[in-house]
Write a protein that holds these residues in place. Structure first.
Motif, PDB file in Angstrom:
ATOM      1  N   GLN A   1       0.887  -1.136   0.044  1.00 14.20           N
ATOM      2  CA  GLN A   1      -0.045  -0.182  -0.140  1.00 14.20           C
ATOM      3  C   GLN A   1       0.825   1.370  -0.094  1.00 14.20           C
ATOM      4  OE1 GLN A   1      -2.991  -0.413  -0.275  1.00 14.20           O
ATOM      5  NE2 GLN A   1      -3.882   1.846  -0.227  1.00 14.20           N
ATOM      6  N   VAL A   2       0.488   2.325  -0.873  1.00 13.70           N
ATOM      7  CA  VAL A   2       1.340   3.604  -0.999  1.00 13.70           C
ATOM      8  C   VAL A   2       0.488   4.496  -0.407  1.00 13.70           C
ATOM      9  CG1 VAL A   2       2.460   4.963  -2.510  1.00 13.70           C
ATOM     10  CG2 VAL A   2       2.617   2.474  -2.692  1.00 13.70           C
ATOM     11  N   GLN A   3       0.905   5.352   0.455  1.00 12.93           N
ATOM     12  CA  GLN A   3       0.074   6.627   0.770  1.00 12.93           C
ATOM     13  C   GLN A   3       0.820   7.793   0.006  1.00 12.93           C
ATOM     14  OE1 GLN A   3       1.095   4.482   3.542  1.00 12.93           O
ATOM     15  NE2 GLN A   3      -0.588   3.324   3.026  1.00 12.93           N
ATOM     16  N   LEU A   4       0.048   8.788  -0.266  1.00 10.97           N
ATOM     17  CA  LEU A   4       0.483   9.892  -0.927  1.00 10.97           C
ATOM     18  C   LEU A   4      -0.271  11.439  -0.343  1.00 10.97           C
ATOM     19  CD1 LEU A   4       0.295   8.940  -4.592  1.00 10.97           C
ATOM     20  CD2 LEU A   4       2.208   8.846  -3.081  1.00 10.97           C
ATOM     21  N   VAL A   5       0.663  12.151   0.273  1.00 12.59           N
ATOM     22  CA  VAL A   5       0.032  13.420   0.945  1.00 12.59           C
ATOM     23  C   VAL A   5       0.533  14.468   0.224  1.00 12.59           C
ATOM     24  CG1 VAL A   5      -0.326  14.670   3.028  1.00 12.59           C
ATOM     25  CG2 VAL A   5      -0.043  11.951   3.143  1.00 12.59           C
ATOM     26  N   GLU A   6      -0.485  15.324  -0.213  1.00 10.24           N
ATOM     27  CA  GLU A   6      -0.026  16.719  -1.070  1.00 10.24           C
ATOM     28  C   GLU A   6      -0.117  17.899   0.064  1.00 10.24           C
ATOM     29  OE1 GLU A   6      -2.692  14.462  -3.970  1.00 10.24           O
ATOM     30  OE2 GLU A   6      -2.705  14.832  -1.794  1.00 10.24           O
ATOM     31  N   SER A   7       0.729  18.683  -0.211  1.00  8.62           N
ATOM     32  CA  SER A   7       0.647  19.951   0.680  1.00  8.62           C
ATOM     33  C   SER A   7       1.272  21.373  -0.322  1.00  8.62           C
ATOM     34  CB  SER A   7       1.764  19.968   1.825  1.00  8.62           C
ATOM     35  OG  SER A   7       3.073  19.663   1.552  1.00  8.62           O
ATOM     36  N   GLY A   8       0.894  22.372   0.407  1.00 11.16           N
ATOM     37  CA  GLY A   8       1.643  23.717  -0.335  1.00 11.16           C
ATOM     38  C   GLY A   8       0.366  24.229  -1.229  1.00 11.16           C
ATOM     39  N   GLY A   9      -0.749  23.783  -1.090  1.00  6.29           N
ATOM     40  CA  GLY A   9      -1.622  24.438  -1.929  1.00  6.29           C
ATOM     41  C   GLY A   9      -2.270  25.912  -1.045  1.00  6.29           C
ATOM     42  N   GLY A  10      -2.867  26.672  -1.753  1.00  5.01           N
ATOM     43  CA  GLY A  10      -3.288  28.051  -1.096  1.00  5.01           C
ATOM     44  C   GLY A  10      -3.809  28.763  -2.075  1.00  5.01           C
ATOM     45  N   MET A  11      -4.043  30.077  -1.710  1.00  8.62           N
ATOM     46  CA  MET A  11      -4.634  31.214  -2.616  1.00  8.62           C
ATOM     47  C   MET A  11      -3.410  31.997  -3.072  1.00  8.62           C
ATOM     48  SD  MET A  11      -7.758  33.725  -2.024  1.00  8.62           S
ATOM     49  CE  MET A  11      -9.010  32.354  -2.178  1.00  8.62           C
ATOM     50  N   VAL A  12      -3.297  32.321  -4.040  1.00  4.59           N
ATOM     51  CA  VAL A  12      -2.382  33.454  -4.713  1.00  4.59           C
ATOM     52  C   VAL A  12      -2.818  34.197  -5.884  1.00  4.59           C
ATOM     53  CG1 VAL A  12      -1.622  31.688  -6.627  1.00  4.59           C
ATOM     54  CG2 VAL A  12      -0.030  33.131  -5.624  1.00  4.59           C
ATOM     55  N   GLN A  13      -2.532  35.290  -6.003  1.00  5.60           N
ATOM     56  CA  GLN A  13      -2.614  36.301  -7.149  1.00  5.60           C
ATOM     57  C   GLN A  13      -2.224  35.749  -8.509  1.00  5.60           C
ATOM     58  OE1 GLN A  13      -1.851  40.178  -6.065  1.00  5.60           O
ATOM     59  NE2 GLN A  13      -4.000  40.519  -5.225  1.00  5.60           N
ATOM     60  N   ALA A  14      -2.973  36.123  -9.352  1.00  7.35           N
ATOM     61  CA  ALA A  14      -2.434  35.796 -10.871  1.00  7.35           C
ATOM     62  C   ALA A  14      -1.287  36.436 -10.974  1.00  7.35           C
ATOM     63  CB  ALA A  14      -3.382  36.305 -11.816  1.00  7.35           C
ATOM     64  N   GLY A  15      -0.549  35.544 -11.738  1.00  4.90           N
ATOM     65  CA  GLY A  15       0.879  35.950 -11.938  1.00  4.90           C
ATOM     66  C   GLY A  15       1.986  35.327 -10.839  1.00  4.90           C
ATOM     67  N   GLY A  16       1.546  34.885  -9.624  1.00  8.86           N
ATOM     68  CA  GLY A  16       2.351  34.400  -8.601  1.00  8.86           C
ATOM     69  C   GLY A  16       2.946  33.038  -8.943  1.00  8.86           C
ATOM     70  N   SER A  17       3.464  32.496  -7.696  1.00 10.44           N
ATOM     71  CA  SER A  17       3.905  31.167  -7.780  1.00 10.44           C
ATOM     72  C   SER A  17       3.469  30.322  -6.537  1.00 10.44           C
ATOM     73  CB  SER A  17       5.386  31.329  -7.755  1.00 10.44           C
ATOM     74  OG  SER A  17       5.719  31.746  -8.880  1.00 10.44           O
ATOM     75  N   LEU A  18       3.610  29.085  -6.426  1.00  8.65           N
ATOM     76  CA  LEU A  18       3.462  28.260  -5.363  1.00  8.65           C
ATOM     77  C   LEU A  18       4.075  27.148  -5.731  1.00  8.65           C
ATOM     78  CD1 LEU A  18      -0.534  28.079  -4.529  1.00  8.65           C
ATOM     79  CD2 LEU A  18       1.288  29.006  -3.391  1.00  8.65           C
ATOM     80  N   ARG A  19       4.486  26.160  -4.670  1.00  8.40           N
ATOM     81  CA  ARG A  19       5.319  25.118  -4.983  1.00  8.40           C
ATOM     82  C   ARG A  19       4.355  23.935  -4.206  1.00  8.40           C
ATOM     83  NH1 ARG A  19      11.087  22.672  -3.187  1.00  8.40           N
ATOM     84  NH2 ARG A  19      10.186  22.672  -1.089  1.00  8.40           N
TER      85      ARG A  19
END
Length: 120
Positions: A1-19
Motif C-alpha cells: 500500500q502506498v500513501q500520498l499526501v499533498e501540501s503547499g496549496g493555497g490562494m495566490v494572485q494571478a502571476g504568482g507562484s506556488l510549490r
C-alpha cells in the motif's frame, strides 16, 4: 500500500507562484513514476505533469509547459510541482499520483488533493 499526501496549496494572485509537495510513504519504491493531475469545478480531472523514476524524463500538459516544473527527491520520497505565472484557469484541486509501471498517464495510487486558487 502506498500513501500520498499533498501540501503547499493555497490562494495566490494571478502571476504568482506556488510549490506543491507530495510525500510518499508505505510500500513506495524510488523506481515509481510520479505525476500531478488537477480537477477544476465542473470539469474532468486532467493531466498536468509527470516525471520518471530517476527524474530524467518529464512530461507536461501544453497548458502548463514553460510555467510549471516537476521534480523529485528520491531520498525524501517527495515529488514537487513548482508553479509559476499562475493564471485563474489554474484554479483546481491538484492531485499527486504514483505508478510502479505503465505510461505516464496511468497511475495506481492517488493522494487526496490540495486546493490551489488563483485570484485576479
Amino acid at each position: 500500500q502506498v500513501q500520498l499526501v499533498e501540501s503547499g496549496g493555497g490562494m495566490v494572485q494571478a502571476g504568482g507562484s506556488l510549490r506543491l509537495s507530495c510525500a510518499a510513504s508505505g510500500r513506495i519504491y524510488s523506481n515509481y513514476g510520479m505525476g500531478w493531475f488537477r480537477q477544476a469545478p465542473g470539469k474532468e480531472r486532467e493531466f498536468v505533469a509527470a516525471i520518471s523514476w530517476n527524474g530524467d524524463v518529464t512530461y507536461y500538459a501544453d497548458s502548463v509547459k514553460g510555467r510549471f516544473t516537476i521534480s523529485r527527491d528520491n531520498a525524501k520520497n517527495t515529488v514537487y510541482l513548482q508553479m509559476g505565472s499562475l493564471k485563474r484557469e489554474d484554479t483546481a484541486v491538484y492531485f499527486c499520483a504514483a505508478r510502479p509501471s505503465g505510461t505516464y498517464l496511468e497511475y495506481d495510487y492517488w493522494g487526496q488533493g490540495t486546493q490551489v486558487t488563483v485570484s485576479s
